[in-house]
Design a protein around this motif. Sequence first.
Motif, PDB file in Angstrom:
ATOM      1  N   GLU A 112     -41.734 -23.807 -19.777  1.00 28.76           N
ATOM      2  CA  GLU A 112     -40.983 -22.735 -19.995  1.00 28.76           C
ATOM      3  C   GLU A 112     -40.985 -21.546 -19.038  1.00 28.76           C
ATOM      4  O   GLU A 112     -40.187 -20.741 -18.836  1.00 28.76           O
ATOM      5  CB  GLU A 112     -40.945 -22.129 -21.496  1.00 28.76           C
ATOM      6  CG  GLU A 112     -41.097 -23.057 -22.325  1.00 28.76           C
ATOM      7  CD  GLU A 112     -39.478 -23.351 -22.761  1.00 28.76           C
ATOM      8  OE1 GLU A 112     -38.582 -22.597 -22.371  1.00 28.76           O
ATOM      9  OE2 GLU A 112     -39.086 -24.338 -23.447  1.00 28.76           O
ATOM     10  N   LYS A 113     -42.175 -21.555 -18.303  1.00 28.29           N
ATOM     11  CA  LYS A 113     -42.722 -20.634 -17.517  1.00 28.29           C
ATOM     12  C   LYS A 113     -41.846 -20.774 -15.992  1.00 28.29           C
ATOM     13  O   LYS A 113     -41.708 -19.789 -15.092  1.00 28.29           O
ATOM     14  CB  LYS A 113     -43.888 -20.561 -17.189  1.00 28.29           C
ATOM     15  CG  LYS A 113     -44.641 -19.748 -18.317  1.00 28.29           C
ATOM     16  CD  LYS A 113     -46.203 -19.660 -18.051  1.00 28.29           C
ATOM     17  CE  LYS A 113     -47.044 -18.929 -19.066  1.00 28.29           C
ATOM     18  NZ  LYS A 113     -48.581 -18.922 -18.669  1.00 28.29           N
ATOM     19  N   MET A 114     -41.327 -21.950 -15.868  1.00 30.57           N
ATOM     20  CA  MET A 114     -40.370 -22.103 -14.606  1.00 30.57           C
ATOM     21  C   MET A 114     -39.234 -21.700 -14.782  1.00 30.57           C
ATOM     22  O   MET A 114     -38.429 -21.677 -13.696  1.00 30.57           O
ATOM     23  CB  MET A 114     -40.527 -23.566 -14.403  1.00 30.57           C
ATOM     24  CG  MET A 114     -41.771 -24.195 -13.905  1.00 30.57           C
ATOM     25  SD  MET A 114     -41.996 -25.994 -13.397  1.00 30.57           S
ATOM     26  CE  MET A 114     -40.800 -26.014 -11.566  1.00 30.57           C
ATOM     27  N   GLY A 115     -38.532 -21.317 -15.950  1.00 28.57           N
ATOM     28  CA  GLY A 115     -37.246 -20.877 -16.186  1.00 28.57           C
ATOM     29  C   GLY A 115     -36.186 -22.081 -15.861  1.00 28.57           C
ATOM     30  O   GLY A 115     -36.375 -23.116 -16.061  1.00 28.57           O
ATOM     31  N   LYS A 116     -34.982 -21.375 -15.477  1.00 26.14           N
ATOM     32  CA  LYS A 116     -33.877 -22.421 -15.288  1.00 26.14           C
ATOM     33  C   LYS A 116     -33.282 -21.919 -13.853  1.00 26.14           C
ATOM     34  O   LYS A 116     -33.255 -20.692 -13.461  1.00 26.14           O
ATOM     35  CB  LYS A 116     -32.755 -22.294 -16.233  1.00 26.14           C
ATOM     36  CG  LYS A 116     -31.625 -23.072 -16.044  1.00 26.14           C
ATOM     37  CD  LYS A 116     -30.714 -23.079 -17.225  1.00 26.14           C
ATOM     38  CE  LYS A 116     -30.090 -21.804 -17.516  1.00 26.14           C
ATOM     39  NZ  LYS A 116     -29.260 -21.949 -18.703  1.00 26.14           N
ATOM     40  N   TRP A 117     -32.890 -22.937 -12.777  1.00 27.26           N
ATOM     41  CA  TRP A 117     -32.277 -22.438 -11.580  1.00 27.26           C
ATOM     42  C   TRP A 117     -31.164 -23.329 -11.586  1.00 27.26           C
ATOM     43  O   TRP A 117     -30.740 -24.426 -12.267  1.00 27.26           O
ATOM     44  CB  TRP A 117     -33.344 -22.675 -10.775  1.00 27.26           C
ATOM     45  CG  TRP A 117     -33.855 -23.848 -10.373  1.00 27.26           C
ATOM     46  CD1 TRP A 117     -33.351 -24.874  -9.510  1.00 27.26           C
ATOM     47  CD2 TRP A 117     -35.071 -24.615 -10.943  1.00 27.26           C
ATOM     48  NE1 TRP A 117     -34.064 -26.006  -9.577  1.00 27.26           N
ATOM     49  CE2 TRP A 117     -35.112 -25.991 -10.631  1.00 27.26           C
ATOM     50  CE3 TRP A 117     -35.758 -23.909 -11.928  1.00 27.26           C
ATOM     51  CZ2 TRP A 117     -36.165 -26.734 -11.118  1.00 27.26           C
ATOM     52  CZ3 TRP A 117     -36.736 -24.896 -12.593  1.00 27.26           C
ATOM     53  CH2 TRP A 117     -36.883 -26.185 -12.003  1.00 27.26           C
ATOM     54  N   PHE A 118     -30.331 -23.138 -10.253  1.00 24.13           N
ATOM     55  CA  PHE A 118     -29.048 -24.166 -10.272  1.00 24.13           C
ATOM     56  C   PHE A 118     -29.250 -24.731  -8.761  1.00 24.13           C
ATOM     57  O   PHE A 118     -29.332 -24.315  -7.817  1.00 24.13           O
ATOM     58  CB  PHE A 118     -27.876 -23.338 -10.275  1.00 24.13           C
ATOM     59  CG  PHE A 118     -27.901 -22.632 -11.796  1.00 24.13           C
ATOM     60  CD1 PHE A 118     -26.670 -23.206 -12.683  1.00 24.13           C
ATOM     61  CD2 PHE A 118     -28.324 -21.653 -12.033  1.00 24.13           C
ATOM     62  CE1 PHE A 118     -26.588 -22.859 -13.858  1.00 24.13           C
ATOM     63  CE2 PHE A 118     -28.243 -20.954 -13.300  1.00 24.13           C
ATOM     64  CZ  PHE A 118     -27.211 -21.516 -14.151  1.00 24.13           C
ATOM     65  N   GLU A 119     -28.970 -26.193  -8.740  1.00 29.76           N
ATOM     66  CA  GLU A 119     -29.125 -26.958  -7.815  1.00 29.76           C
ATOM     67  C   GLU A 119     -27.840 -27.451  -7.462  1.00 29.76           C
ATOM     68  O   GLU A 119     -27.300 -28.186  -8.333  1.00 29.76           O
ATOM     69  CB  GLU A 119     -30.015 -28.096  -7.622  1.00 29.76           C
ATOM     70  CG  GLU A 119     -31.614 -27.345  -7.797  1.00 29.76           C
ATOM     71  CD  GLU A 119     -32.887 -28.491  -7.756  1.00 29.76           C
ATOM     72  OE1 GLU A 119     -32.328 -29.742  -7.381  1.00 29.76           O
ATOM     73  OE2 GLU A 119     -33.754 -28.299  -7.905  1.00 29.76           O
TER      74      GLU A 119
END
Length: 317
Positions: free
Chosen positions: A288-295
């Motif tokens: 959860e601490k890494m969050g979300k990103w977009f590749e």
Amino acid sequence: MTNVTMDTSSFRSFTPREPQTGVPREPAPPTPFISFIKPQGQLYNYNRHKTHKDQPENIPKGFRDAMSVREKVYVEEQGVALENEFDNDDHRSCHWVIYASVNETISPAVLDPQTGALLRARRSTSTALPIGTIRLVPFPHEAHPRNGGIYLNGVLTNVGDPVRPRSSETVKPLQPQEIQGGSRRNSLYIRDFPTTFHNGQEPYVKLGRLAVLKEFRNKGIAGQLVRTAISWMQAHYTVFNPSPTTLGFDRLGMDVTGQLPKWRGLFCIHAQEEAVQVWERYGFQVDEKMGKWFEEGIAHVGMWLRVEVGKGGHTVA
């Protein structure tokens, strides 16, 4: 990134037999087999702007087969740009390709129209079709992606989370003065922000590029690839650990083995958000601490798995 010289003679093919339990799913694919492709220096000649069919002859066939699956899944299905599918980690990674033996009819059987007797038997040929692939990337790695970050071809194109730091440290071979100095700073590590399952320093290996052709999905192919890669790494748990010989410390009479990074069973994946449940089947947990990103326009999250490591292994020399 640090380029560690590998003694690739320690790599061996690994084709596990899955236990047969219960009734097989229907329709079942032809019996698959797995091929192992060790890290390939000649992949530097791979032309990222061309498909697997148009690569130089010195590119190993096994890797071209892996790319044939990745192009079908990521480029054609998911819209990833062809030039972004191959990246700088491919040459230093271990790859596995799973094949299915597929029979193709060359000419059909010919029957006598009057009697129905066989005049000419059906002629067919068997082809090894690449249907799935996965890769394992050794440490060190770039820093964890930023929460909210948008990445194209591995490059951050927006600011992302301004609170979360991103390491800008250049990874290079450990220098003697760094061992002798008071701080004993080990530059083979990436200094990163701590997450739920990673302290920001422990070496980890990364699984990725898991892809299975559409017509062969939901038949256990992905699971076989994941278990193969994990089992291989458990058995060869020291293969990516740098050695004093590689770094030249043996010539200096320095014993630094206790200070060099060692893999201790930690796996990471950058999972597509819609594939989280797939990876959870194999024991991975969302961080959860890494969050979300977009590749490449696709939402990703970080997931981790820790496994026990076996005895023995092969050290990079």
